[in-house]
Each structure stands twice: as C-alpha cells, then as structure tokens.
Design an enzyme around this catalytic site. Structure first.
Site, PDB file in Angstrom:
ATOM      1  N   CYS A  12      64.328  19.634  98.709  1.00 36.33           N
ATOM      2  CA  CYS A  12      64.338  18.310  99.333  1.00 36.33           C
ATOM      3  C   CYS A  12      63.511  18.229 100.604  1.00 36.33           C
ATOM      4  O   CYS A  12      62.783  17.256 100.823  1.00 36.33           O
ATOM      5  CB  CYS A  12      65.765  17.842  99.570  1.00 36.33           C
ATOM      6  SG  CYS A  12      66.691  18.755 100.830  1.00 36.33           S
TER       7      CYS A  12
ATOM      8  N   GLU B  14      83.391  -0.548 108.487  1.00 36.53           N
ATOM      9  CA  GLU B  14      83.018   0.571 107.627  1.00 36.53           C
ATOM     10  C   GLU B  14      83.843   0.571 106.348  1.00 36.53           C
ATOM     11  O   GLU B  14      83.320   0.775 105.247  1.00 36.53           O
ATOM     12  CB  GLU B  14      83.204   1.887 108.385  1.00 36.53           C
ATOM     13  CG  GLU B  14      82.669   3.124 107.663  1.00 36.53           C
ATOM     14  CD  GLU B  14      83.741   3.838 106.863  1.00 36.53           C
ATOM     15  OE1 GLU B  14      83.388   4.645 105.988  1.00 36.53           O
ATOM     16  OE2 GLU B  14      84.931   3.562 107.119  1.00 36.53           O
TER      17      GLU B  14
ATOM     18  N   ASP C 247      83.524   8.056  99.511  1.00 34.94           N
ATOM     19  CA  ASP C 247      84.713   8.848  99.817  1.00 34.94           C
ATOM     20  C   ASP C 247      84.825  10.007  98.829  1.00 34.94           C
ATOM     21  O   ASP C 247      84.374   9.926  97.690  1.00 34.94           O
ATOM     22  CB  ASP C 247      85.977   7.989  99.725  1.00 34.94           C
ATOM     23  CG  ASP C 247      86.081   6.990 100.856  1.00 34.94           C
ATOM     24  OD1 ASP C 247      85.392   7.177 101.871  1.00 34.94           O
ATOM     25  OD2 ASP C 247      86.841   6.016 100.717  1.00 34.94           O
TER      26      ASP C 247
ATOM     27  N   HIS D 189      70.779  16.869 102.877  1.00 29.87           N
ATOM     28  CA  HIS D 189      69.710  16.339 102.037  1.00 29.87           C
ATOM     29  C   HIS D 189      68.701  15.649 102.946  1.00 29.87           C
ATOM     30  O   HIS D 189      69.077  15.003 103.922  1.00 29.87           O
ATOM     31  CB  HIS D 189      70.251  15.361 100.991  1.00 29.87           C
ATOM     32  CG  HIS D 189      69.191  14.812 100.089  1.00 29.87           C
ATOM     33  ND1 HIS D 189      68.262  15.612  99.474  1.00 29.87           N
ATOM     34  CD2 HIS D 189      68.896  13.538  99.717  1.00 29.87           C
ATOM     35  CE1 HIS D 189      67.450  14.861  98.747  1.00 29.87           C
ATOM     36  NE2 HIS D 189      67.807  13.599  98.892  1.00 29.87           N
TER      37      HIS D 189
ATOM     38  N   ASN E 270      77.989   7.237 102.493  1.00 31.62           N
ATOM     39  CA  ASN E 270      79.240   6.581 102.884  1.00 31.62           C
ATOM     40  C   ASN E 270      80.242   6.440 101.753  1.00 31.62           C
ATOM     41  O   ASN E 270      81.064   5.528 101.760  1.00 31.62           O
ATOM     42  CB  ASN E 270      78.949   5.194 103.463  1.00 31.62           C
ATOM     43  CG  ASN E 270      80.022   4.759 104.442  1.00 31.62           C
ATOM     44  OD1 ASN E 270      80.877   5.542 104.840  1.00 31.62           O
ATOM     45  ND2 ASN E 270      80.000   3.501 104.823  1.00 31.62           N
TER      46      ASN E 270
ATOM     47  N   GLU F  42      83.012   5.405 111.569  1.00 26.08           N
ATOM     48  CA  GLU F  42      83.980   5.859 110.571  1.00 26.08           C
ATOM     49  C   GLU F  42      85.374   5.335 110.889  1.00 26.08           C
ATOM     50  O   GLU F  42      85.851   5.432 112.019  1.00 26.08           O
ATOM     51  CB  GLU F  42      84.015   7.386 110.508  1.00 26.08           C
ATOM     52  CG  GLU F  42      82.838   8.000 109.770  1.00 26.08           C
ATOM     53  CD  GLU F  42      82.937   7.844 108.262  1.00 26.08           C
ATOM     54  OE1 GLU F  42      83.900   7.209 107.788  1.00 26.08           O
ATOM     55  OE2 GLU F  42      82.043   8.342 107.562  1.00 26.08           O
TER      56      GLU F  42
ATOM     57  N   ASP G  17      62.857   8.353  98.951  1.00 24.13           N
ATOM     58  CA  ASP G  17      63.296   9.715  98.647  1.00 24.13           C
ATOM     59  C   ASP G  17      62.517  10.240  97.450  1.00 24.13           C
ATOM     60  O   ASP G  17      62.656   9.737  96.341  1.00 24.13           O
ATOM     61  CB  ASP G  17      64.800   9.721  98.353  1.00 24.13           C
ATOM     62  CG  ASP G  17      65.378  11.123  98.264  1.00 24.13           C
ATOM     63  OD1 ASP G  17      64.603  12.093  98.250  1.00 24.13           O
ATOM     64  OD2 ASP G  17      66.621  11.250  98.207  1.00 24.13           O
TER      65      ASP G  17
END
Length: 817
Positions: A377, A553, A501, A436, A499, A548, A459
């Site tokens: 990467c 958020e 979970d 990354h 972001n 967070e 990317d």
C-alpha cells in the site's frame, strides 16, 4: 501478476500459507505503448459508454473514448524522453511550406524562420509557472496562465499579417474535442485561449500566449501559420517545440486551485515526504523520494495515461485523471505500474519494503512497459503522489491506522469465534489492517452537489473492484465524514476503512451466531500525514470523522450502516459491561524477548470471576494472521473495584520461526465473566522495531562536484543476514542506485561509503534502505544542503544521467557487536 487477486497470502483472510506463483512477463509493448497481446478488452473499452463495449456497471468512468488512434502524427509520450540539461536551447528553424504544399517561399511571404519558446529552466516562463525544477529542456507550463515566446520572422511584422498558433495532441486531433487548439494572434480565442503581440522589433516578434484553465493536460505539438498578401506559410513540426501543459493549482479558474501558498509548496513542489506505518501505539516513519521533477518521470506519468488509451478529451478533468491513475498504478486489469504482493516471497522482484522512492519504479515502467514487482500500500501511494504532483495536482500521502477492509459491504468489521471464543479464521474474511496508506488530492467536484470540494481520497492499492476495475476514488472526504455513502466514488468502502465498528460474533450451540461485543472505537483510530513545511506528523483524523462517541459520529456510522448489507446489525447489542479490559505489549526491538499483558478492572460492587484466554500469532500488516504459536489460559478473581494484570512472556526463539513482513504480531484476548455472563473480546496488534541506517555527509555538497556519504548499520539479530542489498536515491542528488554488499554477520556493524554528484541546488534528501531475506524495513535519510556551482545558474547538465543498478560494493569497514 498473481494467480488471482484473492490468492495473495497475507492479503486476504482464509488463504493457505503457500508461495505465490511467479508472474509471467507481459509482452513487450509497441512503441506507442499498446501491448502486442491480443484478446481481452482494454481498460477504456471496459469503462466507456459506447454501444459496442458498454458495461452496465461502468457508468462512473466519464467521457467516451472518441479520440480514435491510427492516423496522423502522434504527440504521445516518447520513451525514454529528452535529457534535462539547462543549456540554452537553440532557436528551432525550419524551411516551412506554403499553402500549396510545394515548399515554395514567395517574395513578401511572412516566413517563420525560428521559434524560441523560452523553455530553459532559468527563463521567465519556467520560473513563473513553477516548472523550473523539471529536468527537461522542453517548455513546461501550467494551464490558465500566460507564457511568452519569440518568433524570428523573415521580415518586419505588419498589421495586415495574420499569425495563428496551433497546438495538437493525440493521433487524430479535433478542434471540437480540445485536441486541436487554434489561437489567432491578436484576437480572442475560444475557451480562454488567446495570444497577443507584446513587442515587435525588426524581425523579432514577442508574443504572450494565454492557455485555457480547462485545457487538456499532456504534451502538445506546436506549429505556426502565417497569412499575408503573398500567401500562406506553415512552420513544420519540430520535437524541440513540443509543449507540456499541466494542471495549475496557482490559477483561481482551474478547478484544482489551492488558495494557500504553503500548501502548494508542500503538496505540489516538495520532492520528498514522510510515509507512516506500524501501529497506532508504535508508529514508524520512512522518508520517500517522490522525485516528480526527475528526468523521465513526466514522460512516465503521461505514458501511464497513454498505456490503455485514456481519451485525450477527458484529460482536462482531474476527476477522470485521478481515477485512471488509481487504476493504472496497480497492475491488475491493465498491466499497470506495480504488481502487488503480500505473500512474503519476493524472490522474483523487489521487496516492497526495500523501495526508497518512486523514480526507479516509474522509469522502469517507462523503459520496459512491464509492470514492476512488487508493491504494497505505501508503495502504491508513494507512486500515486509522484504521478499526481507531477501532473499538477496538490496531493499528499495519508496513513490510516487500524484500517478496516470490508468485503461484504456491511460497513461493519465482522469477527467470528467458536463457542470457546477462539477465532474462526476461515470465516474471518473482513480484516483490519494495522495501517493502510492512500492519497488525498485537492480539487473541486462539479459532478457532486455543493459542499464536497476539497480533499478527495484516491487509493491505488487493489483491494476491491469499482465498476469492475481495481481502482478507488476520487471520494470526497466530507462525504466520508458524514456517512454519505451514496456519493461517488467508492464512499462505502472508504467509510468502512475509517469509521466502521468491530462486531464480535460467537457461535452458539445450535450453530447460529450471536453478537457478543461491539467495539466502537477500534477502526480509523488515527489518520496522519506529513505536516506542511516540516517533518512532523500531522493528525488529520478530524477531517475524516467526527469525535469518537459524539452524537454526530454515531449518526454518521448508523446512517452509513443503514445503506449496508446488514442494516439491522445495531438492533442486537450486547449486555451492559462492568469488567473492563486493557491490553498492552512491551516496546521491543527485533531479536529481543518481549512481554504482553492484560489488565482487568472490576467496576462493579460485587466480586467477579473472569476466565481469560490469550492467543498470540504473527500477522501480516493487512490483518491476516498466521499460526497461533503461543497461548495462555487463566482464571482471575477480582474483588469489587479491584484490578489485576495477566502477563505472558515471549522469547525471541519462540517467535523467530514464525515472523512475517513488518515484524507484526496479533494478540487475541477473550474472556467470560462467570457471575454476569459478560463476554470480553479484544484484538491487539503490535510490532517489533527495526534499526535505522545512519547516514553522514563527508564534506560540503556543491552542484557538479563529487561528494561522499557514509552509511553505518548494525545487525540487531544474532543470525547472519544474507544477500544484503542497499538502495540509494535522492532527487537532485543521486539517481536510483542498487548496492549488493553480500552477507552481514550476526550483531555485526558495517560501514560503507558512496560518492554522488549533486545536479540541483537547495535542500535535498538522500534516502537509503537495506533489505535481506532475514531483515527488511530498514532505512535512513540525511538532509543535504547543496550550494550552487560557482558562477553558474545552479543546474548541472548531467541531470538525465543513467541509474546505477546492481553494483557490487565492498564494505569500508566491519566491526563486531
């Protein structure tokens, strides 16, 4: 190329540990960059919208490839390109032709005897356009900004004379597509193109030429036509008069405009930078030589666009250009620049950790047309920064720590365990990369609603397909921050990276799975880039996500998840928690013993009994874990409000046989609270540090004069390093150089010296790396302040010198531990 994009060991979960198949060399490309290999649709054929090759999933790729190839003279990228001396170019001269095409020059005809594009690096044009560092003789300008040229005429210019400038690009230039630009001198052109007479003095004519802020970028052929009472004349095409036009972050009318000079200096003109890796708690940094101004690099960047026939008409749009670059920097689909390899076996190429910059990679691709082995990467991102900066886009390299890879568009990271909370690796297709690396580039987004201009994620690492192609972006950072995953391009995937979970699922007695724990703060824990005007690290997490745990958020996460494949995942949450768990790993250097520990804290007013299980394995930085080589079970009694620590020592001899790239390890901790039924689960990644190379400059550095650098390295391992290779590279200092030094004994210290000749003045960075089968990720850098040559403009004429590859170097000295 590998057997398939999902066969790479160390890259995808659930793959067996087996060596990769060796990629077969791609066929030698034709001179225009097209492969001799038949069969299969080209990149743009798969992506265009024409009736003959349309794919329903390919609507994201912009203009149709209507610029056909096959007739006319090409202004495509030549290999290997011109050398980069700064000597004043002679005025180009040509016999020209009249309107009849017979070459007859009639009396009174206005003949252009020569053209001076004022293209020297020390001339006004290059300095005003911020292109004076490019190691090229040709004129390089940025669109939307005027430049000057001189015409040497056969007689005095008269008001009745008509002069027209023409710029052409591609094999079939057309006015309607912007590939044939006609600029009448003294009259307003179309789309912002115009030319004016600044001064007429005898037979010399000084012109100011204005380019369109929406111009196609690339290398244009240039000619001049004149018309007078005696007839018409056309100056023949001359390769010395080719003009490169780039994006212009200094032009307010250009959609890539950046309104901060310090940003432009950093994100467009800086030739080196820092790339961050490791883990959030153990951040490593390496200096990367972007080298966007090095001789041959600009040609390589344009060759990338040519390689699969990107329509010239689409090359003025930074959205299209950046999207194509994200696809072509990796080799999947289109035989692009770099072959990805996460297997740990790099015997048929270069270990990704050994690269120190982009120049060697890009020049190899330009020279051979073959994809370069290998990249991961940070290499893909480093090369992308080089290409986009070279073309004129403000670009930075960004590292996301604890970066999720969502394979099922659930926008959650799903981790599966058996009844005893042991990881079920064959089901764990989602993964969390220790880090990354991708890119941010700055542009307006006229294709999106207002509010989504600015930083866009691109990317080039091939992870998932987009419209059937391995590419990603550009994606507005603002849309990521607010969970607007329906905005193009590829927002759901990037949102999950920063972001989502972490959802822990436990297998039940009936074979079903139940959510036992949701870790809300485990993904995208730190997002960083190199700070402007310094080598410090800048935290840009706030640009990608709200604080967070804040309401904003949580709303962003739940908004995004509602558009995922598991929209009801948050309807089934676990029970309340009263026992907390903290996991720590001792900071250790490769070759040393280490210690991991788990702290348990009882927040309840009652006694708690915790059955704890620790599993330790090595892991690739992509989150793919290897064999569990050590585990510990323990039952812990906790009084009300009390805490206790469980430790597990790990000896070097225990982990040495299992080590993989990056020296990373994964500690899986699971537990069960007997009294409350609470399930504890935590994954903690840490890495073993590697030593740095020590570089010392021996004497002053002056343009054109040889100077010397000393490199010192101590082997931290008690074993011999075999087939040790050093790499050395630095823009304006040293073309890419490979030094084969043989073996280095266990705990041995070695010293070597290398000479180099600086070619450009100013602050420079010389970067080195060491690689061997036993140890990688070893690098070092030194700042070199280069003084101009006495009595010279500062540039040395050997800037286009050859790279030095594969040289065998004896050690200057060796020492024991």
């Amino acid at each position: 190329m590998m057997d398939g994009p999902r066969s790479d060991v160390g890259r995808w979960g659930g793959n067996p540990l087996q060596p990769p198949t060796t990629p077969s060399p791609e066929p030698e490309p034709e001179p225009d960059g097209r492969s001799r290999r038949g069969g299969g649709r080209s990149f743009w054929a798969r992506c265009c919208g024409c009736c003959s090759c349309r794919n329903a999933a390919d609507d994201d790729w912009g203009p149709e490839p209507s610029d056909s190839r096959g007739r006319g003279s090409s202004s495509g990228t030549r290999r290997p390109g011109s050398r980069g001396s700064d000597s004043r170019r002679p005025v180009s001269r040509g016999s020209g032709v009249n309107a009849a095409g017979d070459g007859t020059i009639r009396e009174g005809m206005l003949v252009v005897n020569g053209v001076d594009l004022l293209s020297s690096r020390s001339d006004q044009n290059r300095r005003e356009h911020h292109t004076d560092e490019y190691e090229y003789d040709e004129l390089i300008v940025r669109r939307g900004q005027p430049f000057h040229m001189l015409l040497l005429l056969s007689r005095t210019y008269e008001s009745s004379d008509r002069i027209t400038l023409e710029l052409l690009i591609g094999n079939n230039p057309e006015v309607g597509k912007g590939t044939h630009v006609i600029i009448p001198v003294g009259k307003g052109g179309s789309g912002g193109w115009k030319a004016q007479v600044v001064k007429a003095s005898g037979q010399n004519l000084n012109l100011r030429v204005h380019t369109s802020p929406n111009a196609i970028i690339g290398k244009f052929q240039f000619t001049v036509r004149t018309q007078s009472d005696a007839g018409e004349f056309q100056l023949p095409f001359d390769p010395r008069n080719e003009i490169y036009i780039l994006f212009n972050p200094w032009c307010p009318e250009d959609i890539v405009y950046v309104d901060h000079e310090d940003w432009r200096q950093e994100y467009v003109l800086n030739e080196s930078g820092r790339i961050y890796y490791g883990t959030e708690a153990q951040i490593g940094e390496r200096t990367w030589n972007y080298g966007q101004f090095d001789h041959g690099v600009l040609d390589a960047c344009l060759y990338i666009l040519d390689r699969r026939g990107m329509p010239y008409g689409g090359r003025g749009d930074p959205v299209n250009v950046s999207r194509v670059i994200s696809a072509m920097v990796n080799s999947l689909d289109d035989n692009g620049v770099l072959i990805g390899n996460w297997s740990g076996d790099y015997s048929r190429g270069t270990n990704p950790s050994a690269w120190v910059g982009s120049v060697e990679i890009l020049l190899s691709y330009l020279r051979t047309g073959y994809s370069v082995p290998y990249g991961q990467c940070w290499v893909f991102a480093g090369v992308t920064t080089t290409v986009l900066r070279c073309l004129g886009l403000a670009t930075r390299t960004v590292t996301n720590f604890n970066s999720a890879h969502d394979t099922d568009t659930s926008l959650t990271m799903d981790i599966y365990f058996d009844e005893n909370m042991k990881p079920l690796e064959h089901l764990n297709h989602d993964s969390v990369w220790n880090f990354h690396v991708w890119n941010d580039c700055w542009m307006k987004r006229p294709d999106l609603p207002s509010g989504f201009d600015g930083w866009q994620v691109v990317d080039a690492t091939p992870q998932e397909t987009s419209s059937g192609i391995f590419c990603c972006g550009p994606c507005s950072v603002e849309s990521i921050k607010n969970g607007l995953v329906y905005m193009k391009y590829d927002t759901p995937f990037i949102f999950a990276e920063v972001n989502s979970d972490k959802v822990y699922w436990q297998r039940q007695d009936d074979g079903s799975f139940k959510i036992v724990y949701v870790e809300e703060k485990a993904i995208g824990t730190l997002i960083v880039t190199k700070a402007i005007s310094s080598n410090m690290r800048e935290d840009i997490t706030y640009l990608y996500k709200h604080p967070e745990g804040s309401d904003a958020e949580r709303k962003a996460v739940e908004t995004a998840a509602a558009h995922g494949s598991k929209p009801n995942v948050y309807a089934n949450r676990g029970s309340a928690e009263d026992v907390a768990m903290q996991v720590e790993a001792q900071d250790a250097v490769m070759g040393q013993d280490l210690m991991v520990s788990v702290m348990l804290i009882n927040h309840s007013s009652s006694r708690r009994t915790v059955k704890l299980h620790l599993y330790l394995s090595v892991t690739f930085y992509t989150g793919v874990s290897g064999t569990i080589f050590k585990e510990t079970k323990k039952e812990v009694e906790l009084a009300p409000g009390a805490s206790d620590r469980v430790t597990m020592p790990v000896a070097y001899k225990e982990y040495r046989p299992h080590l993989v790239d990056q020296g990373a390890m994964l500690l899986n901790v699971s537990g069960h609270v007997k009294e409350s039924g609470q399930v504890l689960a935590k994954q903690h990644t840490f890495r073993l540090r590697t030593p740095d190379l020590s570089l010392t400059l021996l004497g002053a550095a002056v343009v054109g004069q040889e100077c010397e650098v000393q490199i010192v390295f101590k082997n931290p391992l008690p074993v011999t390093l075999t087939n040790v290779v050093f790499r050395l590279e630095g823009s304006g200092l040293q073309r890419p150089k490979i030094l084969n030094v043989g073996d280095i004994g266990g705990n041995e210290t070695v010293t070597l010296r290398q000479s180099f000749v600086p070619v450009r003045p100013g602050p420079r960075q010389l970067i080195a790396s060491l690689d061997s089968p036993q140890l990688s990720q070893v690098h070092g850098v030194i700042q070199v302040d280069v003084a101009p040559a006495p009595g010279d403009g500062g540039f040395f004429s050997d800037a286009g010198g050859d790279s030095h590859l594969g040289e065998t170097i004896p050690m200057a000295s060796r020492g024991g531990a």
